[in-house]
Design a protein around this motif. Structure first.
Motif, PDB file in Angstrom:
ATOM      1  N   ILE A 258       0.905  -1.220  -0.161  1.00 29.24           N
ATOM      2  CA  ILE A 258       0.044   0.149   0.014  1.00 29.24           C
ATOM      3  C   ILE A 258       0.810   1.304   0.062  1.00 29.24           C
ATOM      4  O   ILE A 258       1.519   1.477   1.008  1.00 29.24           O
ATOM      5  CB  ILE A 258      -0.924   0.084   1.127  1.00 29.24           C
ATOM      6  N   THR A 259       0.583   2.146  -0.906  1.00 27.50           N
ATOM      7  CA  THR A 259       1.429   3.354  -0.974  1.00 27.50           C
ATOM      8  C   THR A 259       0.510   4.631  -0.935  1.00 27.50           C
ATOM      9  O   THR A 259      -0.640   4.506  -1.196  1.00 27.50           O
ATOM     10  CB  THR A 259       2.315   3.352  -2.510  1.00 27.50           C
ATOM     11  N   ASN A 260       1.069   5.755  -1.047  1.00 26.32           N
ATOM     12  CA  ASN A 260       0.322   7.066  -0.644  1.00 26.32           C
ATOM     13  C   ASN A 260      -0.135   6.974   0.483  1.00 26.32           C
ATOM     14  O   ASN A 260      -1.323   7.874   0.631  1.00 26.32           O
ATOM     15  CB  ASN A 260      -0.649   6.959  -1.803  1.00 26.32           C
ATOM     16  N   CYS A 261       0.471   6.480   1.544  1.00 24.32           N
ATOM     17  CA  CYS A 261      -0.399   6.588   2.938  1.00 24.32           C
ATOM     18  C   CYS A 261       0.357   7.107   4.169  1.00 24.32           C
ATOM     19  O   CYS A 261      -0.070   6.775   5.379  1.00 24.32           O
ATOM     20  CB  CYS A 261      -0.626   5.164   3.254  1.00 24.32           C
ATOM     21  N   SER A 262       1.277   8.079   3.763  1.00 26.64           N
ATOM     22  CA  SER A 262       1.905   8.810   4.907  1.00 26.64           C
ATOM     23  C   SER A 262       1.209   9.141   6.135  1.00 26.64           C
ATOM     24  O   SER A 262       1.633   9.531   6.973  1.00 26.64           O
ATOM     25  CB  SER A 262       3.008   9.709   4.460  1.00 26.64           C
ATOM     26  N   ASP A 263      -0.150   9.894   5.686  1.00 27.60           N
ATOM     27  CA  ASP A 263      -0.777  10.464   6.795  1.00 27.60           C
ATOM     28  C   ASP A 263      -2.126   9.662   7.249  1.00 27.60           C
ATOM     29  O   ASP A 263      -3.091  10.072   7.717  1.00 27.60           O
ATOM     30  CB  ASP A 263      -1.185  11.743   6.033  1.00 27.60           C
ATOM     31  N   VAL A 264      -1.791   8.190   6.940  1.00 30.87           N
ATOM     32  CA  VAL A 264      -2.908   7.597   7.431  1.00 30.87           C
ATOM     33  C   VAL A 264      -2.683   6.648   8.671  1.00 30.87           C
ATOM     34  O   VAL A 264      -1.516   5.954   8.668  1.00 30.87           O
ATOM     35  CB  VAL A 264      -3.372   6.323   6.113  1.00 30.87           C
ATOM     36  N   ASN A 265      -3.484   6.999   9.635  1.00 28.34           N
ATOM     37  CA  ASN A 265      -3.410   6.104  10.828  1.00 28.34           C
ATOM     38  C   ASN A 265      -3.979   4.758  10.870  1.00 28.34           C
ATOM     39  O   ASN A 265      -5.167   4.785  10.130  1.00 28.34           O
ATOM     40  CB  ASN A 265      -3.882   6.920  12.152  1.00 28.34           C
ATOM     41  N   TRP A 266      -3.487   3.687  11.330  1.00 30.22           N
ATOM     42  CA  TRP A 266      -4.003   2.304  11.289  1.00 30.22           C
ATOM     43  C   TRP A 266      -4.420   1.949  12.524  1.00 30.22           C
ATOM     44  O   TRP A 266      -3.750   2.453  13.607  1.00 30.22           O
ATOM     45  CB  TRP A 266      -2.838   1.562  10.786  1.00 30.22           C
ATOM     46  N   SER A 267      -5.359   0.913  12.574  1.00 31.00           N
ATOM     47  CA  SER A 267      -5.617   0.100  13.916  1.00 31.00           C
ATOM     48  C   SER A 267      -5.112  -1.359  13.539  1.00 31.00           C
ATOM     49  O   SER A 267      -5.601  -1.910  12.408  1.00 31.00           O
ATOM     50  CB  SER A 267      -7.015   0.224  14.193  1.00 31.00           C
ATOM     51  N   LEU A 268      -4.203  -1.918  14.504  1.00 37.36           N
ATOM     52  CA  LEU A 268      -3.926  -3.349  14.201  1.00 37.36           C
ATOM     53  C   LEU A 268      -4.605  -3.943  15.659  1.00 37.36           C
ATOM     54  O   LEU A 268      -4.227  -3.651  16.865  1.00 37.36           O
ATOM     55  CB  LEU A 268      -2.581  -3.720  14.402  1.00 37.36           C
ATOM     56  N   ASP A 269      -5.744  -4.751  15.213  1.00 39.97           N
ATOM     57  CA  ASP A 269      -6.417  -5.563  16.371  1.00 39.97           C
ATOM     58  C   ASP A 269      -7.052  -4.360  17.382  1.00 39.97           C
ATOM     59  O   ASP A 269      -7.083  -4.742  18.452  1.00 39.97           O
ATOM     60  CB  ASP A 269      -5.672  -6.464  17.016  1.00 39.97           C
ATOM     61  N   GLY A 270      -7.358  -3.251  16.752  1.00 40.82           N
ATOM     62  CA  GLY A 270      -8.082  -2.234  17.813  1.00 40.82           C
ATOM     63  C   GLY A 270      -6.815  -1.339  18.545  1.00 40.82           C
ATOM     64  O   GLY A 270      -7.290  -0.778  19.432  1.00 40.82           O
ATOM     65  N   GLU A 271      -5.629  -1.621  18.181  1.00 37.44           N
ATOM     66  CA  GLU A 271      -4.562  -0.709  18.940  1.00 37.44           C
ATOM     67  C   GLU A 271      -3.924   0.302  17.795  1.00 37.44           C
ATOM     68  O   GLU A 271      -3.705  -0.231  16.800  1.00 37.44           O
ATOM     69  CB  GLU A 271      -3.486  -1.434  19.575  1.00 37.44           C
TER      70      GLU A 271
END
Ligand SMILES: Nc1ncnc2c1ncn2[C@@H]1O[C@H](COP(=O)(O)OP(=O)(O)OP(=O)(O)O)[C@@H](O)[C@H]1O
Length: 292
Positions: A258-271
């Motif tokens: 996945i590219t173009n995502c420098s300002d995207v926050n992720w959640s991994l299993d709710g964390e």
């Protein structure tokens, strides 16, 4: 005598753990285990305890929410520990446990762990971090990690719904490029997820036929940004009805970039997982031995 490492997050979930811990201990000891109990005191303790003490045990059992399970699995993989793992769900939503059909009553689940052989379980790898069942970005993702613990302890799943409503009013466009083994997707999305679960966010249910927990594949879900409010409502309805067509893409994958995502926050299993310029995902097939 067989040794059991029992890792407990005393702050997880709505139920007060204390008497469940005693019940579980009695069940484990009756089954012939010498039990070592470790309580987590802060974030990442589950990882450290599993990594440092897991190899010496014949069985690891953890009790807490999805975050605790994630931490323990993280530690087992970091320490290359193949000891079987059992899980007593005691979080506020327990999505993954529900997906797997684990017992909701801690005493029943402790008995189930004693009676059941471990099977292999796939995990996700996300730029060097492991996740158990979901990596997501976009609408409702912030809710999964920003809902205050005190609210979750009081209201359980309803706490997520209350917090989730606030997010509808600050929807963002995620302009992403996603490359899988055989397709490239490039669009504006409202929600992106890579799941190994039949239930996500306690709301979204995925068809059982689509999800196997050790088939070497996870499910990529892309929801395109709606044109207007009416399309947004239709999209939400389609998710509830499991209609993955039109502006919703649903696809089994083994890996993705996945590219173009420098300002995207992720959640991994709710964390919460920080933003990355570039995300590489792959399935770690048969990653751990899990009791389900
Ligand atoms: N003693 C502790 N005090 C405060 N936080 C803790 C403690 N032990 C672990 N934690 C942290 O608490 C966080 C939440 O834990 P967990 O996800 O297991 O419970 P939950 O949020 O109630 O459940 P769910 O994720 O299913 O809603 C995790 O990030 C974990 O690291």
């Amino acid at each position: 005598m067989k040794k059991l490492l029992f890792i407990i997050n005393p702050k997880a979930g709505v139920k007060k753990n204390k008497h469940f811990v005693e019940d579980a201990l009695e069940i484990f000891e009756k089954a012939g285990y010498k039990v070592g109990v470790k309580y987590t005191k802060k974030r990442a303790d589950g990882t450290r305890i599993a990594r440092d003490y897991g190899a010496k045990a014949d069985l690891i059992v953890c009790m807490g929410g999805d975050g605790t399970l994630n931490e323990v699995m993280q530690g087992m993989l970091e320490g290359e520990i193949s000891t079987p793992l059992g899980y007593i769900p005691a979080g506020s939503t327990n999505d993954f446990a529900n997906s797997l059909g684990l017992r909701t009553n801690p005493k029943d689940q402790a008995e189930f762990i004693m009676e059941t052989e471990a099977k292999s379980l796939d995990l996700g790898w996300f730029n060097g971090r492991y996740f158990v069942y979901t990596a997501s970005a976009g609408i409702f993702t912030e809710t999964s990690y920003s809902t205050p613990q005190e609210l979750k302890n009081k209201l359980g799943h309803f706490a997520y719904i209350l917090h989730g409503i606030r997010e509808v009013f600050k929807i963002r466009r995620l302009k992403l490029r996603i490359e899988t083994e055989d397709e490239v997707y490039e669009n504006k999305y409202i929600f992106v997820a890579i799941n190994n679960a039949k239930k996500v966010g306690g709301i979204m249910r995925l068809d059982k036929a689509h999800v196997e927990f050790n088939d070497g594949e996870f499910e990529l879900m892309l929801v395109e940004f709606p044109r207007d409010f009416i399309q947004l409502m239709k999209t939400v309805g389609k998710i509830f009805m499991q209609d993955f067509s039109g502006n919703i893409t649903f696809k089994q994958i083994k890996s993705a970039k996945i590219t173009n995502c420098s300002d995207v926050n992720w959640s991994l299993d709710g964390e919460k997982e920080k933003a990355h310029d570039f995300v590489e995902f792959k399935v770690i097939h048969n990653a751990i031995n899990f009791i389900y």
